[in-house]
Design an enzyme around this catalytic site. Structure first.
Site, PDB file in Angstrom:
ATOM      1  N   SER A 132      68.606 -43.398  79.311  1.00  0.00           N
ATOM      2  CA  SER A 132      68.891 -42.831  80.620  1.00  0.00           C
ATOM      3  C   SER A 132      68.807 -41.318  80.586  1.00  0.00           C
ATOM      4  O   SER A 132      69.116 -40.694  79.580  1.00  0.00           O
ATOM      5  CB  SER A 132      70.287 -43.232  81.093  1.00  0.00           C
ATOM      6  OG  SER A 132      70.555 -42.576  82.317  1.00  0.00           O
ATOM      7  N   LYS A 204      72.863 -50.485  80.405  1.00  0.00           N
ATOM      8  CA  LYS A 204      71.994 -49.523  81.105  1.00  0.00           C
ATOM      9  C   LYS A 204      71.856 -49.912  82.581  1.00  0.00           C
ATOM     10  O   LYS A 204      71.873 -49.058  83.465  1.00  0.00           O
ATOM     11  CB  LYS A 204      70.613 -49.467  80.430  1.00  0.00           C
ATOM     12  CG  LYS A 204      69.547 -48.707  81.216  1.00  0.00           C
ATOM     13  CD  LYS A 204      69.882 -47.238  81.303  1.00  0.00           C
ATOM     14  CE  LYS A 204      69.067 -46.352  82.184  1.00  0.00           C
ATOM     15  NZ  LYS A 204      67.935 -46.731  82.912  1.00  0.00           N
ATOM     16  N   HIS A 207      74.958 -48.925  84.331  1.00  0.00           N
ATOM     17  CA  HIS A 207      74.879 -47.469  84.534  1.00  0.00           C
ATOM     18  C   HIS A 207      74.092 -47.170  85.820  1.00  0.00           C
ATOM     19  O   HIS A 207      74.512 -46.383  86.661  1.00  0.00           O
ATOM     20  CB  HIS A 207      74.200 -46.816  83.324  1.00  0.00           C
ATOM     21  CG  HIS A 207      73.691 -45.434  83.579  1.00  0.00           C
ATOM     22  ND1 HIS A 207      72.524 -45.195  84.279  1.00  0.00           N
ATOM     23  CD2 HIS A 207      74.196 -44.213  83.268  1.00  0.00           C
ATOM     24  CE1 HIS A 207      72.339 -43.898  84.393  1.00  0.00           C
ATOM     25  NE2 HIS A 207      73.338 -43.278  83.772  1.00  0.00           N
ATOM     26  N   ASN A 208      72.960 -47.834  85.975  1.00  0.00           N
ATOM     27  CA  ASN A 208      72.138 -47.570  87.160  1.00  0.00           C
ATOM     28  C   ASN A 208      72.819 -48.047  88.437  1.00  0.00           C
ATOM     29  O   ASN A 208      72.712 -47.394  89.476  1.00  0.00           O
ATOM     30  CB  ASN A 208      70.776 -48.247  87.020  1.00  0.00           C
ATOM     31  CG  ASN A 208      69.872 -47.514  86.054  1.00  0.00           C
ATOM     32  OD1 ASN A 208      70.352 -46.834  85.158  1.00  0.00           O
ATOM     33  ND2 ASN A 208      68.583 -47.649  86.215  1.00  0.00           N
ATOM     34  N   GLU A 211      75.209 -45.536  89.317  1.00  0.00           N
ATOM     35  CA  GLU A 211      74.450 -44.380  89.821  1.00  0.00           C
ATOM     36  C   GLU A 211      74.114 -44.575  91.318  1.00  0.00           C
ATOM     37  O   GLU A 211      74.249 -43.641  92.112  1.00  0.00           O
ATOM     38  CB  GLU A 211      73.181 -44.262  88.980  1.00  0.00           C
ATOM     39  CG  GLU A 211      72.212 -43.201  89.382  1.00  0.00           C
ATOM     40  CD  GLU A 211      70.934 -43.287  88.514  1.00  0.00           C
ATOM     41  OE1 GLU A 211      71.019 -43.473  87.287  1.00  0.00           O
ATOM     42  OE2 GLU A 211      69.841 -43.180  89.099  1.00  0.00           O
TER      43      GLU A 211
END
Ligand code: 2AM
Length: 500
Positions: A132, A204, A207-208, A211
């Site tokens: 990332s 991941k 995480h997105n 986000e």
């Protein structure tokens, strides 16, 4: 001086691949590169002849594989899905026992689980490493989330720790200032082994998803500042710049301040005013939301952030609807500076809820896939390199340090107190948005999440009654042990209740 064999190899020289290769070479590792279209390899190698580690161009996959020291370590950075499978298929027959294939793309974690299993059956090792930080992160230090066998991690660890972003050990703030050939030394690397097979790519993806939530809630606050307070982009940008000095200190707030203060190079005036309000998306927020629904975990803030992009995308339909549908009118009378503080608190509380949801998803996924995730460590490696990097993550690391089996971030004393102090402002912001017809899907759904999570009793007693009424789905009773189910023949005037 070129070593006989390279330390690592990389396939796929699009921008992310090029930048990651240069980052690795900056740290003194010799890297072989291969790209399907050879001209790209040639141009790239010719432009980068003086890296500390050295970049070696190869024209065929065979030449590429032969150029690597054993056990071979090969990063694949091509498009997720079919292209990744095609590259793996071409590669596997050329590899030997214990070689390590690393997918650094944005793969779906279920694909990573499958690929890890397939390669393991071939005596090879497979690491799905979330990367990332976008192009800049790849070049000067991304946040790295590798998943796969622990022995495979041990082999790639020195390279991963070297190329990762670094944060200050005390403050958790990202260390800046890396330059080509001059990487940062010292600091705590934002890379750690996440868990087996698909764990890295799963984290991941979360995480997105987080986000997506962070970005949308910032946009809603901008919308309220403009719509209720009549503020212009430049002034709003200045407020965000100020907020970036406090609790909300983060990369996304920082770039928001910059974006809002950017002048249109063509026509003058704020550039943001002429950017079309139709969002794109590549799918990781959608995957997170689908996964939340699949596992039955409540993650409305992330899902609303995805839906907000969907609604924005139907621009023409909205323009037509705006001519027909009415909302609320009336002037906003609250004090401007006071209300800016209100919005700050609403953003902070919503952010806590959004992260709480992301961590709840990871908690459930680890049960589903038999992983043991270290949530404090995950927050720690998100402190630098990645898009959601923020001072806030240090607080999450501390929360899981206090209680590694914390059921929900909301229950941590620090976050609980933060919400106690700020929630009346949060409610004021959402009320004002509702009253004035400004959509705040993530701020509002975060508040509904908070109020739902803290409710000992919710109205789903009635819902169970409805389900039993029309579908004989049965219900449990508050005065009986859990697991005993009852059915009532609701329309029957005699209403006999039976145990089922
Ligand atoms: P190319 O330059 O030859 O198109 C991003 O698209 C990267 O993935 C590029 O380096 C691209 O190579 C590579 N790529 C895409 N599909 C591929 C495939 N099926 N096999 C090998 N590389 C592929």
């Amino acid at each position: 001086m070129t070593k006989e064999k390279s330390d690592i190899g990389l396939i796929g020289l699009a921008v992310m691949g090029q930048n990651l290769a240069l980052n690795i070479a900056d740290h003194g590792f010799q890297i072989s590169v291969y790209n399907r279209t050879t001209s790209k390899t040639e141009t790239f190698v010719a432009a980068n002849t003086d890296t500390p580690g050295g970049v070696v161009g190869t024209e065929t996959l065979e030449e590429f594989v032969q150029s690597l020291a054993k056990p071979r370590k090969i990063i694949i950075l091509v498009q997720a899905g079919g292209a990744t499978d095609a590259v793996i298929e071409g590669l596997v027959p050329l590899l030997e026992q214990d070689d390590i294939v690393i997918d650094g793309g944005n793969a779906q974690w279920t694909d990573t689980i499958r690929r890890e299993k397939e390669l393991r059956a071939n005596g090879l090792r497979f690491v799905g490493s979330g990367v990332s930080g976008g192009e800049e992160g790849a070049r000067y230090g991304p946040s790295l989330m590798p998943g796969g066998a622990a022995e495979a991690w041990n082999e790639i660890k020195p390279i991963w720790l070297a190329m990762a972003a670094k944060v200050d050990a005390l403050t958790g703030k990202q260390l800046e200032g890396a330059k080509p050939g001059r990487p940062i030394t010292g600091g705590v690397p934002c890379a750690a082994h996440i868990g087996p097979d698909g764990a890295g790519h799963y984290v991941k993806m979360i995480h997105n998803g987080i986000e997506y939530g962070d970005m949308q809630m910032i946009c809603e606050v901008y919308h309220l500042m403009h719509g209720l307070l009549g503020m212009e982009p430049k002034e709003i940008g200045q407020v965000f710049a100020r907020w970036n000095e406090g609790l909300l200190d983060s990369y996304l707030i920082e770039i928001t301040a910059d974006i809002l203060q950017q002048t249109d190079p063509d026509a003058g005036g704020p550039l943001v005013d002429v950017v079309l309000d139709a969002a794109g998306q590549k799918g990781t927020g959608k995957w997170t939301s689908i996964n939340a629904l699949d596992m039955g975990i409540c993650a409305p803030t992330i899902a609303e952030a995805v839906f907000a992009r969907c609604l924005s995308a139907i621009k023409e339909e909205r323009v037509a609807a705006s001519e027909v549908l009415t909302g609320s009118s009336g002037t906003f009378t609250e004090n401007r500076d006071d209300f800016i503080g209100v919005l700050h608190d609403a953003l902070y509380c919503s952010k806590i809820c959004s992260y709480a949801q992301g961590f709840q998803l990871m908690r459930e996924a680890q049960k589903e896939y038999n992983w043991t995730l270290d949530f404090g460590q995950i927050a720690q490696i998100w402190r630098g390199g990645c898009i959601i990097r923020a001072a806030f993550l240090q607080k999450i690391t501390e929360a899981y340090g206090r209680d590694p089996s914390l059921a929900n971030l909301l229950l941590d004393p620090y976050f609980n107190e933060a919400i106690q102090n700020a929630q009346s402002n949060w409610r004021r912001a959402v009320s004002a948005a509702v009253g004035h017809g400004i959509p705040t899907p993530t701020l509002s759904s975060s508040l509904a999440y908070y109020d739902g999570y803290r409710s000992a009793r919710l109205p789903q007693n009635l819902l169970q009654g409805q389900r039993d009424y029309f579908g004989a789905h049965s219900y449990e009773r508050t005065d009986r042990p859990r697991g005993e189910f009852f059915h009532l023949d609701w329309p029957d005037p005699d209403r006999p209740q039976s145990m089922v």
